[in-house]
Scaffold this motif. Sequence first.
Motif: not given
Length: 187
Positions: A18-25
């Motif tokens: 979830q953290e990485f998906d948010y960062i990638l966005s």
Amino acid sequence: MSKLLREHFEKITALTDQEFDYILSHFTTKKLKKHQFLVQAGDQVKYDYFVVKGLLKASFTNNDGKEHILQFAMEDWWVSDFQAYFNQTEAILDIDCIEAVEVLCLSLTNREKLCSEMHKIEHFFRRKSNFGYIALQSRILSLLNSSAKERYEELLQRSPILFQRVPKTLIASYLGVSRETLSRLSS
């Protein structure tokens, strides 16, 4: 593409999906062809770039028209005109593609947002900055104190892949020697 970025972040700090998906966005993607400019002197520098694929060089051209190469950037490296990026001023560097390139672009606004929202990301960028300061100091000291032969051997040991991917004229420029001197050093 995102796998490489995640692995890069996780060399310093673990992230949940979830953290990485948010960062990638907060990143955008850009693809360029060989010989295209990612940044040209005089441009506004809106992004810090994470190299997913390809090879770039960051250089400064002085008033006499002589190019000085500050950095090569390949996969898993960051590149930008950092002075222009952080100060939101015009670039003084050119960053151009030695190979076809794919980069992930992070605006200063998004970087600041991520750092203020996520301690892990602030920690990551602080550590990356520290590594960058150390590398810059080492490069300057090498240019000031090392012979051309020592600089050549140091680069060959640190980044042997560059010698397979970068034309010898560019390696010579990076080392601060002529093409002929580089030929003598490498024989």
